[in-house]
Motif scaffolding. Structure first.
Motif, mmCIF file in Angstrom:
data_model
loop_
_atom_site.group_PDB
_atom_site.id
_atom_site.type_symbol
_atom_site.label_atom_id
_atom_site.label_comp_id
_atom_site.label_asym_id
_atom_site.label_seq_id
_atom_site.Cartn_x
_atom_site.Cartn_y
_atom_site.Cartn_z
ATOM 1 N N THR A 2 81.028 38.932 116.497
ATOM 2 C CA THR A 2 79.916 38.203 117.090
ATOM 3 C C THR A 2 78.875 39.195 117.594
ATOM 4 O OG1 THR A 2 81.442 36.457 117.814
ATOM 5 C CG2 THR A 2 79.266 36.510 118.842
ATOM 6 N N TYR A 53 70.874 30.482 123.327
ATOM 7 C CA TYR A 53 71.410 29.807 124.513
ATOM 8 C C TYR A 53 70.664 30.301 125.748
ATOM 9 C CZ TYR A 53 75.464 28.496 121.640
ATOM 10 O OH TYR A 53 76.296 27.981 120.662
ATOM 11 N N GLN A 76 69.587 25.943 123.150
ATOM 12 C CA GLN A 76 70.677 25.161 123.726
ATOM 13 C C GLN A 76 70.919 25.621 125.164
ATOM 14 O OE1 GLN A 76 74.169 24.697 121.045
ATOM 15 N NE2 GLN A 76 73.024 25.996 119.620
ATOM 16 N N LYS A 136 83.151 31.595 124.512
ATOM 17 C CA LYS A 136 82.450 30.564 123.749
ATOM 18 C C LYS A 136 81.740 31.175 122.548
ATOM 19 C CE LYS A 136 78.799 27.050 124.225
ATOM 20 N NZ LYS A 136 79.565 25.881 123.734
ATOM 21 N N MET A 137 81.089 32.298 122.762
ATOM 22 C CA MET A 137 80.387 32.949 121.654
ATOM 23 C C MET A 137 81.378 33.396 120.576
ATOM 24 S SD MET A 137 77.246 32.656 122.483
ATOM 25 C CE MET A 137 77.708 31.145 123.401
ATOM 26 N N ASP A 139 84.357 32.164 119.963
ATOM 27 C CA ASP A 139 84.985 31.001 119.316
ATOM 28 C C ASP A 139 84.022 30.268 118.384
ATOM 29 O OD1 ASP A 139 87.319 31.531 120.672
ATOM 30 O OD2 ASP A 139 87.008 29.996 122.219
ATOM 31 N N GLU A 140 82.770 30.105 118.815
ATOM 32 C CA GLU A 140 81.834 29.269 118.063
ATOM 33 C C GLU A 140 80.958 30.053 117.092
ATOM 34 O OE1 GLU A 140 79.663 26.563 120.522
ATOM 35 O OE2 GLU A 140 81.461 25.920 121.629
ATOM 36 N N HIS A 141 80.867 31.371 117.288
ATOM 37 C CA HIS A 141 80.033 32.192 116.409
ATOM 38 C C HIS A 141 80.780 33.473 116.028
ATOM 39 C CE1 HIS A 141 76.571 29.617 117.448
ATOM 40 N NE2 HIS A 141 77.011 29.675 118.690
#
Length: 206
Positions: A2, A53, A76, A136-137, A139-141
């Motif tokens: 990431t 974000y 976001q 979060k970064m 996991d999602e990116h």
């Protein structure tokens, strides 16, 4: 891996003279708007973020919108990027806080990791939010390039964590308005290639 571009919002009036800004809603100053536009151009020249974000506070939202206008993408809101809750200190100058809470004020600058701000957050609490942002970064990116628009305090704590440094080193890291930090994150850890880069702001007047 990431790829994170971490930045801070543009200038607001409470930066000088210094006040505990915290979660007060403060608009970008004219200087802050120019800084945000220059930051957007800087990011657009070098990166193509898949997501942007921002803290829910308007100074970060407007900075993020300037980045989105230049580099593309939608903004976001990420609540965990919000500034430190300074409780009873919010909105007060350093002199006002020193007068009313002398020992806690001195401890904030000597041992920030040991300071309990009246009715506010500790740095340990900010660290919990910081690691949640990084998870979060990741996991999602997992293979993406993202921009995070935060505040002086949350950014310092994110960078300390990325460097493996304790919260006691909080004042060792500087975060100027609309600076650029560059992080690469994977399951094994984090590496930094830029911290507090501001050369894109050299031609921005006062």
């Amino acid at each position: 891996m990431t790829h994170i571009i971490l930045t801070r919002h543009g200038h607001v009036d409470w930066i000088a003279p210094e006040r505990f800004r915290g979660r007060a809603e403060l608009p970008l100053s004219d200087l802050g708007q120019r800084q945000a536009a220059a930051l957007g151009a800087r990011i657009a020249r070098s990166w193509t973020p898949s997501a942007i974000y921002a803290s829910p506070l308007s100074r970060c939202q407007h900075t993020a919108q300037a980045i989105a206008k230049a580099a593309g993408g939608a903004v976001q809101t990420l609540p965990d990027l919000i500034d430190t809750d300074y409780g009873q200190w919010q909105g007060l100058t350093h002199q006002e806080v020193e007068k009313r809470w002398l020992q806690a004020f001195k401890r904030w600058f000597e041992h920030p990791d040991m300071t309990a701000i009246p009715s506010g957050e500790t740095l340990a609490m900010v660290l919990v939010r910081s690691t949640a942002v990084l998870r979060k970064m990741l996991d999602e990116h997992p293979d993406g390039q993202v921009v995070l628009v935060g505040h002086d305090s949350i950014n310092r704590v994110i960078l300390l964590h990325a460097l493996g440094l304790p919260l006691s080193q909080y004042w060792r890291i500087r975060q100027d308005p609309c600076c650029v930090n560059e992080l690469h994150l994977d399951a094994q850890g984090c590496s930094l290639s830029r911290i507090n880069e501001t050369h894109h702001l050299i031609d921005i007047g006062p």
